[in-house]
Scaffold this motif. Structure first.
Motif, PDB file in Angstrom:
ATOM      1  N   GLY A 225      -5.803   3.550  -6.979  1.00  0.00           N
ATOM      2  CA  GLY A 225      -5.480   2.640  -8.069  1.00  0.00           C
ATOM      3  C   GLY A 225      -4.987   1.315  -7.523  1.00  0.00           C
ATOM      4  N   GLU A 226      -5.307   0.242  -8.235  1.00  0.00           N
ATOM      5  CA  GLU A 226      -4.861  -1.089  -7.835  1.00  0.00           C
ATOM      6  C   GLU A 226      -4.235  -1.775  -9.034  1.00  0.00           C
ATOM      7  OE1 GLU A 226      -8.856  -2.246  -6.684  1.00  0.00           O
ATOM      8  OE2 GLU A 226      -8.157  -2.458  -4.619  1.00  0.00           O
ATOM      9  N   TYR A 227      -3.231  -2.588  -8.780  1.00  0.00           N
ATOM     10  CA  TYR A 227      -2.592  -3.313  -9.866  1.00  0.00           C
ATOM     11  C   TYR A 227      -1.936  -4.580  -9.337  1.00  0.00           C
ATOM     12  CZ  TYR A 227       1.815  -1.423  -8.097  1.00  0.00           C
ATOM     13  OH  TYR A 227       2.878  -1.117  -7.304  1.00  0.00           O
TER      14      TYR A 227
ATOM     15  N   VAL B  90       0.855  -1.182   0.000  1.00  0.00           N
ATOM     16  CA  VAL B  90       0.000   0.000   0.000  1.00  0.00           C
ATOM     17  C   VAL B  90       0.890   1.231   0.000  1.00  0.00           C
ATOM     18  CG1 VAL B  90      -1.807   1.274   1.220  1.00  0.00           C
ATOM     19  CG2 VAL B  90      -1.818  -1.239   1.218  1.00  0.00           C
ATOM     20  N   GLY B  91       0.580   2.188  -0.872  1.00  0.00           N
ATOM     21  CA  GLY B  91       1.378   3.394  -0.962  1.00  0.00           C
ATOM     22  C   GLY B  91       0.524   4.628  -1.185  1.00  0.00           C
ATOM     23  N   ALA B  92       1.165   5.784  -1.037  1.00  0.00           N
ATOM     24  CA  ALA B  92       0.519   7.072  -1.274  1.00  0.00           C
ATOM     25  C   ALA B  92       1.438   7.902  -2.168  1.00  0.00           C
ATOM     26  CB  ALA B  92       0.239   7.791   0.037  1.00  0.00           C
ATOM     27  N   TYR B  93       0.845   8.614  -3.135  1.00  0.00           N
ATOM     28  CA  TYR B  93       1.614   9.319  -4.154  1.00  0.00           C
ATOM     29  C   TYR B  93       1.050  10.705  -4.385  1.00  0.00           C
ATOM     30  CZ  TYR B  93       3.076   4.546  -4.768  1.00  0.00           C
ATOM     31  OH  TYR B  93       3.552   3.287  -4.526  1.00  0.00           O
ATOM     32  N   GLY B  94       1.927  11.633  -4.745  1.00  0.00           N
ATOM     33  CA  GLY B  94       1.512  13.003  -4.976  1.00  0.00           C
ATOM     34  C   GLY B  94       1.627  13.414  -6.429  1.00  0.00           C
TER      35      GLY B  94
ATOM     36  N   ILE C   1      -0.202   3.704 -12.264  1.00  0.00           N
ATOM     37  CA  ILE C   1      -1.557   4.251 -12.146  1.00  0.00           C
ATOM     38  C   ILE C   1      -2.187   4.283 -13.536  1.00  0.00           C
ATOM     39  CG2 ILE C   1      -0.704   6.602 -12.348  1.00  0.00           C
ATOM     40  CD1 ILE C   1      -3.087   7.542 -10.759  1.00  0.00           C
ATOM     41  N   LYS C   2      -3.452   4.046 -13.594  1.00  0.00           N
ATOM     42  CA  LYS C   2      -4.182   4.182 -14.845  1.00  0.00           C
ATOM     43  C   LYS C   2      -4.545   5.651 -15.002  1.00  0.00           C
ATOM     44  CE  LYS C   2      -4.289  -0.217 -15.589  1.00  0.00           C
ATOM     45  NZ  LYS C   2      -2.949  -0.694 -15.688  1.00  0.00           N
ATOM     46  N   PHE C   3      -3.842   6.361 -15.879  1.00  0.00           N
ATOM     47  CA  PHE C   3      -4.034   7.806 -15.980  1.00  0.00           C
ATOM     48  C   PHE C   3      -5.377   8.193 -16.559  1.00  0.00           C
ATOM     49  CE2 PHE C   3       0.229   8.234 -14.650  1.00  0.00           C
ATOM     50  CZ  PHE C   3       0.236   9.460 -14.021  1.00  0.00           C
TER      51      PHE C   3
ATOM     52  N   TYR D 137       0.516  -7.184  -5.167  1.00  0.00           N
ATOM     53  CA  TYR D 137      -0.776  -6.534  -5.330  1.00  0.00           C
ATOM     54  C   TYR D 137      -0.580  -5.139  -4.770  1.00  0.00           C
ATOM     55  CZ  TYR D 137      -5.532  -5.098  -4.158  1.00  0.00           C
ATOM     56  OH  TYR D 137      -6.706  -4.389  -4.024  1.00  0.00           O
ATOM     57  N   GLY D 138      -0.516  -4.160  -5.651  1.00  0.00           N
ATOM     58  CA  GLY D 138      -0.277  -2.784  -5.237  1.00  0.00           C
ATOM     59  C   GLY D 138      -1.565  -2.001  -5.123  1.00  0.00           C
ATOM     60  N   VAL D 139      -1.657  -1.229  -4.054  1.00  0.00           N
ATOM     61  CA  VAL D 139      -2.783  -0.328  -3.838  1.00  0.00           C
ATOM     62  C   VAL D 139      -2.187   1.057  -3.642  1.00  0.00           C
ATOM     63  CG1 VAL D 139      -4.776   0.239  -2.415  1.00  0.00           C
ATOM     64  CG2 VAL D 139      -4.106  -2.161  -2.730  1.00  0.00           C
TER      65      VAL D 139
END
Length: 134
Positions: A71-73, A6-10, A125-127, A85-87
């Motif tokens: 986003g999930e991948y 699990v991550g957070a992005y700017g 991320i799905k842009f 499994y990335g969130v």
């Protein structure tokens, strides 16, 4: 079996409409470009994660603002031979200033346009999800 990350992005824009990203070299020797942010540590809040990661990766002071999307991948990482499994939680952020050189030596701060980011395969991320926000 998948390992959850699990991550957070700017996502923020400078006065020229460019977005700060971290450039690093991938295991195959190619350049990879990634949104600033990363994995949540312990019980860290999303905002604190983005602030910390921006300082570590780019020495960039930011103020995360509005939540944009989640986003999930699923991904197989060859060098670790693991399924992930990335969130990711994505936020708009205000860019304050560059403080110094990055503390992570394999990360270089670069500024890309939204079109350059959309064309780059490094971004998970799905842009399409962002089109309604930009």
């Amino acid at each position: 079996m998948y390992v959850e990350r699990v991550g957070a992005y700017g996502i923020g824009f400078d006065e020229n409409g460019k977005i700060p990203v971290a450039m690093t070299h991938l295991y195959n020797g190619k350049e990879g470009y990634f949104l600033l942010g990363g994995g949540i540590e312990n019980d860290e809040e999303h905002i604190a994660c983005i602030e910390r990661e921006c300082l570590e990766e780019a020495r960039l002071s930011v103020t995360p603002k509005d939540f944009v999307c989640k986003g999930e991948y699923y991904q197989f990482i060859e060098q670790t031979e693991a399924n992930f499994y990335g969130v990711g939680y994505f936020y708009y952020m205000k860019i304050n200033k560059v403080i110094a050189n990055p503390t992570e030596p394999d990360h270089i701060l670069v500024w890309l346009t939204l079109d350059e980011i959309r064309e780059n395969a490094s971004f998970h991320i799905k842009f399409g999800q962002l089109n309604k926000y930009t």
